[in-house]
Design a protein around this motif. Structure first.
Motif, PDB file in Angstrom:
ATOM      1  N   ALA A  92       0.817  -1.218   0.000  1.00  0.00           N
ATOM      2  CA  ALA A  92       0.000   0.000   0.000  1.00  0.00           C
ATOM      3  C   ALA A  92       0.849   1.266   0.000  1.00  0.00           C
ATOM      4  O   ALA A  92       0.383   2.331  -0.387  1.00  0.00           O
ATOM      5  N   GLY A  93       2.098   1.138   0.416  1.00  0.00           N
ATOM      6  CA  GLY A  93       2.940   2.316   0.547  1.00  0.00           C
ATOM      7  C   GLY A  93       4.038   2.475  -0.474  1.00  0.00           C
ATOM      8  O   GLY A  93       4.888   3.358  -0.336  1.00  0.00           O
ATOM      9  N   THR A  94       4.039   1.656  -1.508  1.00  0.00           N
ATOM     10  CA  THR A  94       5.143   1.686  -2.477  1.00  0.00           C
ATOM     11  C   THR A  94       5.321   3.050  -3.133  1.00  0.00           C
ATOM     12  O   THR A  94       6.432   3.586  -3.166  1.00  0.00           O
ATOM     13  N   ASP A  95       4.264   3.625  -3.671  1.00  0.00           N
ATOM     14  CA  ASP A  95       4.387   4.922  -4.340  1.00  0.00           C
ATOM     15  C   ASP A  95       4.866   6.000  -3.370  1.00  0.00           C
ATOM     16  O   ASP A  95       5.686   6.855  -3.723  1.00  0.00           O
ATOM     17  N   TYR A  96       4.370   5.962  -2.141  1.00  0.00           N
ATOM     18  CA  TYR A  96       4.767   6.939  -1.130  1.00  0.00           C
ATOM     19  C   TYR A  96       6.246   6.764  -0.804  1.00  0.00           C
ATOM     20  O   TYR A  96       6.986   7.732  -0.710  1.00  0.00           O
ATOM     21  N   LYS A  97       6.652   5.515  -0.618  1.00  0.00           N
ATOM     22  CA  LYS A  97       8.057   5.244  -0.294  1.00  0.00           C
ATOM     23  C   LYS A  97       8.983   5.748  -1.384  1.00  0.00           C
ATOM     24  O   LYS A  97       9.990   6.417  -1.097  1.00  0.00           O
ATOM     25  N   LEU A  98       8.645   5.474  -2.639  1.00  0.00           N
ATOM     26  CA  LEU A  98       9.512   5.902  -3.735  1.00  0.00           C
ATOM     27  C   LEU A  98       9.653   7.424  -3.761  1.00  0.00           C
ATOM     28  O   LEU A  98      10.759   7.946  -3.957  1.00  0.00           O
ATOM     29  N   ALA A  99       8.566   8.139  -3.545  1.00  0.00           N
ATOM     30  CA  ALA A  99       8.620   9.605  -3.525  1.00  0.00           C
ATOM     31  C   ALA A  99       9.409  10.108  -2.325  1.00  0.00           C
ATOM     32  O   ALA A  99      10.215  11.039  -2.442  1.00  0.00           O
ATOM     33  N   ASP A 134       9.102  -2.851  -3.493  1.00  0.00           N
ATOM     34  CA  ASP A 134       8.978  -1.908  -4.600  1.00  0.00           C
ATOM     35  C   ASP A 134       7.816  -2.275  -5.502  1.00  0.00           C
ATOM     36  O   ASP A 134       7.618  -1.659  -6.546  1.00  0.00           O
ATOM     37  N   GLY A 135       7.034  -3.280  -5.077  1.00  0.00           N
ATOM     38  CA  GLY A 135       5.929  -3.741  -5.898  1.00  0.00           C
ATOM     39  C   GLY A 135       4.576  -3.463  -5.270  1.00  0.00           C
ATOM     40  O   GLY A 135       4.481  -2.909  -4.167  1.00  0.00           O
ATOM     41  N   THR A 136       3.538  -3.892  -5.970  1.00  0.00           N
ATOM     42  CA  THR A 136       2.175  -3.693  -5.487  1.00  0.00           C
ATOM     43  C   THR A 136       1.482  -5.014  -5.161  1.00  0.00           C
ATOM     44  O   THR A 136       0.317  -5.011  -4.778  1.00  0.00           O
ATOM     45  N   ASP A 137       2.189  -6.135  -5.303  1.00  0.00           N
ATOM     46  CA  ASP A 137       1.623  -7.420  -4.898  1.00  0.00           C
ATOM     47  C   ASP A 137       1.536  -7.459  -3.380  1.00  0.00           C
ATOM     48  O   ASP A 137       2.422  -6.955  -2.679  1.00  0.00           O
ATOM     49  N   SER A 138       0.494  -8.068  -2.875  1.00  0.00           N
ATOM     50  CA  SER A 138       0.262  -8.127  -1.431  1.00  0.00           C
ATOM     51  C   SER A 138       1.438  -8.784  -0.702  1.00  0.00           C
ATOM     52  O   SER A 138       1.907  -9.862  -1.095  1.00  0.00           O
TER      53      SER A 138
END
Length: 143
Positions: A10-17, A35-39
């Motif tokens: 759930a936090g991948t996009d936030y982490k990358l930013a 770094d992925g969106t798989d559960s």
């Protein structure tokens, strides 16, 4: 300054930013997150952050999951960790000023990305006030 960061899907996009922002400021980042969106299971990615803070390998940590609750519960099982689940910059500032929080927990599904970045800035730039707050956090057994 050194920061450890961990996140679930759930936090991948936030982490990358956040990692991009931290690195642009010359902050060293240890990335334990997916770094992925798989559960995935948040403890697998938040325990390492808490261990680094606990062992003094980093100055602070950031953890991110959907609600922030699971990540916060996980990190606060570690000695010398004061993880704070925050949902705005005012709560974030108080977590540092009054509680000497050393890990920021973000609820990715309940805050916008610009808000999360602002909270990270607040977390990094706010000092612990000490004083009457020092005696209170001394009563937390893991300190």
């Amino acid at each position: 300054m050194k920061i450890a960061i961990g996140n679930d899907h759930a936090g991948t996009d936030y982490k990358l930013a956040i990692v991009g922002m931290l690195k642009s400021k010359g902050i060293e980042v240890t990335n334990y997150g997916t770094d992925g969106t798989d559960s995935v299971d948040y403890p697998d990615f938040t325990h390492p952050v808490a261990r680094d803070v606990e062992e003094g390998k980093v100055d602070m940590g950031i953890v991110i999951c959907g609600s922030g609750n699971g990540a916060t519960m996980t990190i606060n099982k570690h000695q010398n960790v004061r993880g704070a689940l925050c949902w705005n910059k005012e709560i974030t500032a108080l977590a540092r000023e009054h509680n000497d929080a050393n890990i920021l927990s973000l609820p990715a599904r309940f805050i916008a990305l610009p808000q999360a970045l602002e909270m990270v800035e607040t977390f990094l730039n706010t000092e612990f006030e000490g004083g009457r707050h020092e005696r209170r956090i001394e009563k937390i057994p893991c300190r």
